[in-house]
Design an enzyme around this catalytic site. Structure first.
Site, PDB file in Angstrom:
ATOM      1  N   ARG A  73       0.514   4.148   1.111  1.00  0.00           N
ATOM      2  CA  ARG A  73       1.071   3.124   2.019  1.00  0.00           C
ATOM      3  C   ARG A  73       0.232   1.851   1.944  1.00  0.00           C
ATOM      4  O   ARG A  73      -0.857   1.772   2.498  1.00  0.00           O
ATOM      5  CB  ARG A  73       1.076   3.660   3.451  1.00  0.00           C
ATOM      6  CG  ARG A  73       1.511   2.661   4.488  1.00  0.00           C
ATOM      7  CD  ARG A  73       2.970   2.322   4.424  1.00  0.00           C
ATOM      8  NE  ARG A  73       3.814   3.458   4.783  1.00  0.00           N
ATOM      9  CZ  ARG A  73       5.122   3.517   4.522  1.00  0.00           C
ATOM     10  NH1 ARG A  73       5.733   2.506   3.901  1.00  0.00           N
ATOM     11  NH2 ARG A  73       5.827   4.581   4.873  1.00  0.00           N
ATOM     12  N   ARG A  95       6.694   5.684  -8.326  1.00  0.00           N
ATOM     13  CA  ARG A  95       5.520   5.473  -7.474  1.00  0.00           C
ATOM     14  C   ARG A  95       4.716   6.744  -7.216  1.00  0.00           C
ATOM     15  O   ARG A  95       3.608   6.663  -6.706  1.00  0.00           O
ATOM     16  CB  ARG A  95       5.914   4.801  -6.150  1.00  0.00           C
ATOM     17  CG  ARG A  95       6.817   5.602  -5.229  1.00  0.00           C
ATOM     18  CD  ARG A  95       7.049   4.838  -3.920  1.00  0.00           C
ATOM     19  NE  ARG A  95       8.007   5.511  -3.047  1.00  0.00           N
ATOM     20  CZ  ARG A  95       8.209   5.182  -1.781  1.00  0.00           C
ATOM     21  NH1 ARG A  95       7.520   4.200  -1.238  1.00  0.00           N
ATOM     22  NH2 ARG A  95       9.108   5.819  -1.048  1.00  0.00           N
ATOM     23  N   HIS A 166       6.533  -3.766  -4.617  1.00  0.00           N
ATOM     24  CA  HIS A 166       6.703  -3.725  -3.145  1.00  0.00           C
ATOM     25  C   HIS A 166       5.382  -4.171  -2.490  1.00  0.00           C
ATOM     26  O   HIS A 166       4.726  -3.413  -1.773  1.00  0.00           O
ATOM     27  CB  HIS A 166       7.044  -2.283  -2.776  1.00  0.00           C
ATOM     28  CG  HIS A 166       7.590  -2.062  -1.405  1.00  0.00           C
ATOM     29  ND1 HIS A 166       6.931  -2.446  -0.259  1.00  0.00           N
ATOM     30  CD2 HIS A 166       8.732  -1.452  -0.994  1.00  0.00           C
ATOM     31  CE1 HIS A 166       7.645  -2.079   0.798  1.00  0.00           C
ATOM     32  NE2 HIS A 166       8.749  -1.479   0.385  1.00  0.00           N
ATOM     33  N   ASP A 211      13.688  -7.053   7.680  1.00  0.00           N
ATOM     34  CA  ASP A 211      13.871  -6.246   6.467  1.00  0.00           C
ATOM     35  C   ASP A 211      15.069  -6.835   5.715  1.00  0.00           C
ATOM     36  O   ASP A 211      16.217  -6.512   6.031  1.00  0.00           O
ATOM     37  CB  ASP A 211      14.110  -4.774   6.867  1.00  0.00           C
ATOM     38  CG  ASP A 211      14.009  -3.824   5.675  1.00  0.00           C
ATOM     39  OD1 ASP A 211      13.936  -4.309   4.531  1.00  0.00           O
ATOM     40  OD2 ASP A 211      14.033  -2.597   5.898  1.00  0.00           O
ATOM     41  N   GLU A 270       8.241  -8.724  -1.543  1.00  0.00           N
ATOM     42  CA  GLU A 270       8.451  -7.915  -2.747  1.00  0.00           C
ATOM     43  C   GLU A 270       9.252  -8.725  -3.755  1.00  0.00           C
ATOM     44  O   GLU A 270      10.127  -9.495  -3.368  1.00  0.00           O
ATOM     45  CB  GLU A 270       9.211  -6.643  -2.352  1.00  0.00           C
ATOM     46  CG  GLU A 270       8.554  -5.933  -1.183  1.00  0.00           C
ATOM     47  CD  GLU A 270       9.481  -4.935  -0.470  1.00  0.00           C
ATOM     48  OE1 GLU A 270      10.346  -4.345  -1.132  1.00  0.00           O
ATOM     49  OE2 GLU A 270       9.341  -4.766   0.753  1.00  0.00           O
TER      50      GLU A 270
HETATM   51  O1  TA6 Z   1      11.400  -2.823   1.143  1.00  0.00           O
HETATM   52  C1  TA6 Z   1      11.606  -2.644   2.501  1.00  0.00           C
HETATM   53  C2  TA6 Z   1      11.779  -1.172   2.743  1.00  0.00           C
HETATM   54  O2  TA6 Z   1      12.842  -0.679   1.961  1.00  0.00           O
HETATM   55  C3  TA6 Z   1      11.986  -0.932   4.232  1.00  0.00           C
HETATM   56  O3  TA6 Z   1      13.313  -0.632   4.564  1.00  0.00           O
HETATM   57  C4  TA6 Z   1      11.005   0.121   4.537  1.00  0.00           C
HETATM   58  O4  TA6 Z   1      11.221   1.101   5.388  1.00  0.00           O
HETATM   59  C5  TA6 Z   1      10.061   0.146   3.426  1.00  0.00           C
HETATM   60  O5  TA6 Z   1      10.612  -0.455   2.327  1.00  0.00           O
HETATM   61  C6  TA6 Z   1       9.047   1.179   3.196  1.00  0.00           C
HETATM   62  O6  TA6 Z   1       9.635   2.269   2.549  1.00  0.00           O
HETATM   63  P1  TA6 Z   1       8.833   3.596   2.312  1.00  0.00           P
HETATM   64  O7  TA6 Z   1       9.759   4.512   1.570  1.00  0.00           O
HETATM   65  O8  TA6 Z   1       7.627   3.236   1.504  1.00  0.00           O
HETATM   66  O9  TA6 Z   1       8.458   4.105   3.682  1.00  0.00           O
END
Ligand code: TA6
Length: 297
Positions: A73, A95, A166, A211, A270
């Site tokens: 994260r 990932r 991301h 978002d 991103e």
């Molecule tokens: O890019 C934005 C997003 O798709 C959000 O909707 C969000 O919840 C996030 O990425 C994180 O996703 P993850 O799967 O890493 O928890």
């Protein structure tokens, strides 16, 4: 404890492969100016980028998992071959796969580069039956970090994919941060079932969850962190789209690998090819690049 792993691509003082405290291997890049970067082998995931003064530019959650198969994260997750939810695991499988270090070099000006590569496996064929080989070249400069992604279709069937970096940027306070460069750009609001809207603001500021997938954006975007007079400049090519995300309070609480208050110190901007993504015929290769620059004061 960090133990040193061996690689023919290690370069003393510039590129080393070490074990993180959780036992996961990562590459450490060091520039002679003092800047540095760290890249986990799992996911080719950049978790740290420090400028020449040693100041961290990326956000990494204190709650992140560091275990095989779990996404990290923060930092720069590589989203491939699917963005968001869909038939494949969320944000694709790249990932959480182990990439490998396949090259390293130092330019005459001192910039340090490594290449990480991935290819299809028996496991990926079970869920996405194509032959592909992505690679990523990371170049560390004095106050810059460049990430060049390529994807080759090594099979004999065409495929479509989405790809994104991301990036979680570290900021001092979300309440005084703006993302600039997207005014007049159309976006899909992921909080409203991808409702299509047009961005009216010169600088996007935050007072709740955001978002959004911005489509076909200008290639230069700027994050202004007013509290510390810092600008993070994002320059991209071959990556038409940009996503702006901050989970704000409720979603931060729902995310188990993210601190409840950490939304204040991060913003994701991103870069990628998301809508409509990329179509690759057999033998074709796609390349897209994002270059980050940190400007202080
Ligand atoms: O890019 C934005 C997003 O798709 C959000 O909707 C969000 O919840 C996030 O990425 C994180 O996703 P993850 O799967 O890493 O928890």
């Amino acid at each position: 404890m960090r133990s040193k792993l061996s690689s023919k691509y290690a370069m003393p003082g510039l590129v080393s492969l070490v074990e993180d405290i959780d036992g996961m291997p990562k590459i450490v890049l060091t520039h002679r100016s003092g800047s540095s970067a760290e890249i986990f082998i799992q996911g080719a995931h950049i978790t740290s980028w420090k400028d020449h003064r040693g100041e961290e530019q990326l956000f990494l959650s204190r709650m992140s998992d560091f275990k095989p198969g779990s996404p990290i994260r923060g930092g720069i997750p590589v989203v491939f071959p699917q963005f968001g939810d869909g038939p494949l695991p969320k944000h694709g499988f790249a990932r959480v796969m182990d990439w490998h270090l396949s090259g390293s070099s130092v330019a005459s000006g001192g910039d340090v580069s490594v290449t990480l590569s991935l290819s299809d496996t028996e496991e990926t064929h079970k869920i996405w039956d194509y032959r592909f080989s992505p690679d990523m070249v990371v170049t560390l400069g004095v106050d810059s970090l460049s990430v060049r992604m390529s994807v080759s279709n090594t099979g004999n069937a065409p495929f479509d994919y989405q790809i994104a970096l991301h990036t979680y940027f570290g900021i001092s306070d979300i309440h005084s941060t703006a993302v600039c460069g997207l005014n007049g750009v159309e976006y899909l609001d992921s909080l409203q079932n991808r409702l299509r809207m047009t961005e009216p603001h010169l600088g996007i500021t935050f007072d709740g969850e955001v978002d959004r997938i911005y489509l076909n954006t200008p290639d230069t975007l700027i994050i202004v962190d007013e509290t510390v007079s810092k600008r993070l400049i994002i320059r991209k090519s071959g990556m038409p789209d940009a996503v702006v995300w901050n989970p704000w309070i409720d979603k931060s609480i729902r995310l188990t690998d993210f601190g409840d208050d950490e939304y204040q110190q991060m913003v994701c901007v991103e870069t990628g090819a998301i809508i409509p993504g990329i179509s690759l015929s057999p033998g074709e290769r796609w390349t897209g690049e994002t270059v980050l620059n940190a400007e202080n004061g």
